[in-house]
Design a protein around this motif. Sequence first.
Motif, PDB file in Angstrom:
ATOM      1  N   LEU A  13       0.789  -1.145  -0.028  1.00  0.00           N
ATOM      2  CA  LEU A  13      -0.132  -0.123  -0.093  1.00  0.00           C
ATOM      3  C   LEU A  13       0.847   1.352   0.306  1.00  0.00           C
ATOM      4  CD1 LEU A  13      -2.633   1.544   0.193  1.00  0.00           C
ATOM      5  CD2 LEU A  13      -2.576   0.892   2.523  1.00  0.00           C
ATOM      6  N   THR A  14       1.817   1.215   1.288  1.00  0.00           N
ATOM      7  CA  THR A  14       2.571   2.385   0.890  1.00  0.00           C
ATOM      8  C   THR A  14       3.299   2.786  -0.088  1.00  0.00           C
ATOM      9  OG1 THR A  14       2.849   2.339   3.336  1.00  0.00           O
ATOM     10  CG2 THR A  14       4.421   3.649   2.355  1.00  0.00           C
ATOM     11  N   THR A  15       3.846   1.586  -0.939  1.00  0.00           N
ATOM     12  CA  THR A  15       4.741   2.031  -2.242  1.00  0.00           C
ATOM     13  C   THR A  15       3.707   2.434  -3.218  1.00  0.00           C
ATOM     14  OG1 THR A  15       5.903  -0.113  -1.360  1.00  0.00           O
ATOM     15  CG2 THR A  15       5.919   0.743  -3.585  1.00  0.00           C
ATOM     16  N   PHE A  16       2.594   1.940  -3.486  1.00  0.00           N
ATOM     17  CA  PHE A  16       1.465   2.584  -4.550  1.00  0.00           C
ATOM     18  C   PHE A  16       1.013   3.648  -4.029  1.00  0.00           C
ATOM     19  CE2 PHE A  16       0.716  -2.073  -5.494  1.00  0.00           C
ATOM     20  CZ  PHE A  16       0.511  -1.931  -6.959  1.00  0.00           C
ATOM     21  N   ALA A  17       1.026   4.153  -2.900  1.00  0.00           N
ATOM     22  CA  ALA A  17       0.848   5.701  -2.633  1.00  0.00           C
ATOM     23  C   ALA A  17       1.888   6.701  -3.091  1.00  0.00           C
ATOM     24  CB  ALA A  17       0.662   5.582  -0.884  1.00  0.00           C
ATOM     25  N   ASP A  18       3.097   6.110  -2.631  1.00  0.00           N
ATOM     26  CA  ASP A  18       4.462   7.065  -3.047  1.00  0.00           C
ATOM     27  C   ASP A  18       4.462   6.809  -4.599  1.00  0.00           C
ATOM     28  OD1 ASP A  18       4.851   6.958  -0.253  1.00  0.00           O
ATOM     29  OD2 ASP A  18       6.662   5.542  -0.492  1.00  0.00           O
ATOM     30  N   ALA A  19       4.043   5.793  -5.110  1.00  0.00           N
ATOM     31  CA  ALA A  19       4.126   6.147  -6.702  1.00  0.00           C
ATOM     32  C   ALA A  19       3.345   7.074  -7.354  1.00  0.00           C
ATOM     33  CB  ALA A  19       3.843   4.521  -7.517  1.00  0.00           C
ATOM     34  N   HIS A  20       2.155   7.271  -6.555  1.00  0.00           N
ATOM     35  CA  HIS A  20       1.133   8.312  -7.191  1.00  0.00           C
ATOM     36  C   HIS A  20       2.020   9.612  -7.552  1.00  0.00           C
ATOM     37  CE1 HIS A  20      -1.538  11.882  -6.419  1.00  0.00           C
ATOM     38  NE2 HIS A  20      -2.304  11.140  -7.246  1.00  0.00           N
ATOM     39  N   ALA A  21       2.938  10.088  -6.809  1.00  0.00           N
ATOM     40  CA  ALA A  21       3.523  11.108  -6.933  1.00  0.00           C
ATOM     41  C   ALA A  21       4.311  11.246  -8.304  1.00  0.00           C
ATOM     42  CB  ALA A  21       4.396  11.379  -5.902  1.00  0.00           C
ATOM     43  N   LYS A  22       4.721  10.087  -8.785  1.00  0.00           N
ATOM     44  CA  LYS A  22       5.474   9.791 -10.012  1.00  0.00           C
ATOM     45  C   LYS A  22       4.665   9.870 -11.466  1.00  0.00           C
ATOM     46  CE  LYS A  22       8.917   7.301  -7.513  1.00  0.00           C
ATOM     47  NZ  LYS A  22       9.697   5.888  -7.287  1.00  0.00           N
ATOM     48  N   SER A  23       3.495  10.256 -11.369  1.00  0.00           N
ATOM     49  CA  SER A  23       2.492   9.702 -12.358  1.00  0.00           C
ATOM     50  C   SER A  23       2.499  11.028 -13.046  1.00  0.00           C
ATOM     51  CB  SER A  23       1.124   9.376 -11.786  1.00  0.00           C
ATOM     52  OG  SER A  23       1.238   8.050 -10.981  1.00  0.00           O
ATOM     53  N   PRO A  24       2.253  10.837 -14.270  1.00  0.00           N
ATOM     54  CA  PRO A  24       2.171  12.199 -15.240  1.00  0.00           C
ATOM     55  C   PRO A  24       0.756  12.986 -14.642  1.00  0.00           C
ATOM     56  CG  PRO A  24       2.586  10.210 -16.511  1.00  0.00           C
ATOM     57  CD  PRO A  24       2.419   9.728 -15.224  1.00  0.00           C
ATOM     58  N   GLN A  25       0.950  14.247 -14.527  1.00  0.00           N
ATOM     59  CA  GLN A  25      -0.311  14.989 -14.301  1.00  0.00           C
ATOM     60  C   GLN A  25      -0.576  15.882 -15.306  1.00  0.00           C
ATOM     61  OE1 GLN A  25      -1.515  14.325 -11.138  1.00  0.00           O
ATOM     62  NE2 GLN A  25      -0.129  12.886 -11.016  1.00  0.00           N
ATOM     63  N   GLY A  26      -1.984  16.435 -15.182  1.00  0.00           N
ATOM     64  CA  GLY A  26      -2.199  17.538 -16.218  1.00  0.00           C
ATOM     65  C   GLY A  26      -3.071  16.887 -17.595  1.00  0.00           C
ATOM     66  N   ASP A  27      -3.628  17.893 -18.145  1.00  0.00           N
ATOM     67  CA  ASP A  27      -4.278  17.335 -19.432  1.00  0.00           C
ATOM     68  C   ASP A  27      -3.501  16.664 -20.535  1.00  0.00           C
ATOM     69  OD1 ASP A  27      -6.519  18.325 -18.240  1.00  0.00           O
ATOM     70  OD2 ASP A  27      -6.447  20.211 -19.122  1.00  0.00           O
ATOM     71  N   ALA A  28      -2.326  17.044 -20.515  1.00  0.00           N
ATOM     72  CA  ALA A  28      -1.245  16.569 -21.635  1.00  0.00           C
ATOM     73  C   ALA A  28      -1.091  15.210 -21.425  1.00  0.00           C
ATOM     74  CB  ALA A  28      -0.068  17.513 -21.675  1.00  0.00           C
ATOM     75  N   ALA A  29      -1.329  14.655 -20.268  1.00  0.00           N
ATOM     76  CA  ALA A  29      -1.013  13.123 -20.042  1.00  0.00           C
ATOM     77  C   ALA A  29      -2.107  12.383 -20.485  1.00  0.00           C
ATOM     78  CB  ALA A  29      -0.701  12.916 -18.603  1.00  0.00           C
ATOM     79  N   ALA A  30      -1.886  11.294 -21.417  1.00  0.00           N
ATOM     80  CA  ALA A  30      -2.571  10.230 -21.987  1.00  0.00           C
ATOM     81  C   ALA A  30      -3.139   9.659 -20.699  1.00  0.00           C
ATOM     82  CB  ALA A  30      -2.399   9.495 -22.962  1.00  0.00           C
ATOM     83  N   PRO A  31      -4.610   9.333 -20.622  1.00  0.00           N
ATOM     84  CA  PRO A  31      -5.087   8.415 -19.441  1.00  0.00           C
ATOM     85  C   PRO A  31      -4.406   7.291 -18.777  1.00  0.00           C
ATOM     86  CG  PRO A  31      -6.914   9.113 -20.686  1.00  0.00           C
ATOM     87  CD  PRO A  31      -5.599   9.726 -21.598  1.00  0.00           C
ATOM     88  N   ILE A  32      -3.821   6.437 -19.831  1.00  0.00           N
ATOM     89  CA  ILE A  32      -3.168   5.294 -19.572  1.00  0.00           C
ATOM     90  C   ILE A  32      -1.655   5.516 -19.119  1.00  0.00           C
ATOM     91  CG2 ILE A  32      -2.137   4.552 -21.879  1.00  0.00           C
ATOM     92  CD1 ILE A  32      -4.040   2.071 -19.486  1.00  0.00           C
ATOM     93  N   ASP A  33      -1.179   6.696 -19.575  1.00  0.00           N
ATOM     94  CA  ASP A  33       0.129   7.012 -18.993  1.00  0.00           C
ATOM     95  C   ASP A  33       0.164   7.296 -17.689  1.00  0.00           C
ATOM     96  OD1 ASP A  33       1.236   6.708 -21.844  1.00  0.00           O
ATOM     97  OD2 ASP A  33       0.963   8.998 -22.028  1.00  0.00           O
ATOM     98  N   TRP A  34      -1.072   7.754 -17.211  1.00  0.00           N
ATOM     99  CA  TRP A  34      -0.944   7.947 -15.755  1.00  0.00           C
ATOM    100  C   TRP A  34      -0.666   6.823 -14.991  1.00  0.00           C
ATOM    101  CZ3 TRP A  34      -2.939   6.620 -10.982  1.00  0.00           C
ATOM    102  CH2 TRP A  34      -2.929   7.642  -9.962  1.00  0.00           C
ATOM    103  N   PHE A  35      -0.883   5.644 -15.216  1.00  0.00           N
ATOM    104  CA  PHE A  35      -0.788   4.319 -14.286  1.00  0.00           C
ATOM    105  C   PHE A  35       0.526   3.853 -14.710  1.00  0.00           C
ATOM    106  CE2 PHE A  35      -5.273   4.840 -15.228  1.00  0.00           C
ATOM    107  CZ  PHE A  35      -6.177   4.319 -14.143  1.00  0.00           C
ATOM    108  N   ALA A  36       1.346   4.387 -15.453  1.00  0.00           N
ATOM    109  CA  ALA A  36       2.494   3.682 -15.768  1.00  0.00           C
ATOM    110  C   ALA A  36       3.454   3.463 -14.345  1.00  0.00           C
ATOM    111  CB  ALA A  36       3.715   4.528 -16.504  1.00  0.00           C
ATOM    112  N   PRO A  37       3.681   4.049 -13.340  1.00  0.00           N
ATOM    113  CA  PRO A  37       4.213   3.909 -12.145  1.00  0.00           C
ATOM    114  C   PRO A  37       3.320   2.570 -11.329  1.00  0.00           C
ATOM    115  CG  PRO A  37       4.268   6.120 -12.163  1.00  0.00           C
ATOM    116  CD  PRO A  37       3.123   5.624 -13.346  1.00  0.00           C
TER     117      PRO A  37
END
Length: 245
Positions: free
Chosen positions: A157-181
Amino acid sequence: MCTVIVHVPQAADDPVRLLAVRDEDPGRPWDPVGPWWPDTYPGVVGVRDARAGGAWLAADADSRRLAVLLNRKDIEDLPEEGLESRGGVVLEAVAGRAPGERPPTHGFNLVEVEGASVVVTTWDGGALRTARLEPGTHMIAHDDVDDEATPRIAHWLTTFADAHAKSPQGDAAAPIDWFAPWFALLEASADLPPTDDRAIIRDNRPLGYPTLSLLMCAATIGPDGVEVAYGAFDEPGHWNALTLA
């Protein structure tokens, strides 16, 4: 024995992100994400249980709703006579209808997303409980939300929570790219054998259940609607990199 990871945003106009891994008997047929219920649930898409006709995960873009169900052990023996498939609970949830006080099914954890709100309804055959999730990253499996007694939640759980900060943000990021981490963490989790209690990609047969991890879905629920991407593993219970679509 499925696993759901969900991030609840702080702001109501930010999207909810959800990653769901389905564990099921490989011999129980299913259909990938599609509009399988045009007459009874028009506009709804989801992963259909081909045997009973219900859904494991379903979504309605117009209402910005998504629901996914995880099996949960009954606290008491329920008579099989009169019990219904849990897949109907998912479809009713996406239609905006909650389970009754005593659903005529085996136990479940039902994760419901509507806009930026995420609610988990738990039925264990004895009592129905509902919890609204606070902003942040959460994990749900076969027991309670963020349950430290569930080894895979305690471990990841903590690792998934930390990975959220590494996710692409903003409208320019494709929806599926957000999940890469998160996808990278799932791949790393596959270093554990699928029979390990901490594993997310699982083989539950040694625990007495005929289920293995079969597929996963990544979903974004935001102001513009719902986007769901789907992929099935080449071999049940074993990780391989998926191209979700």
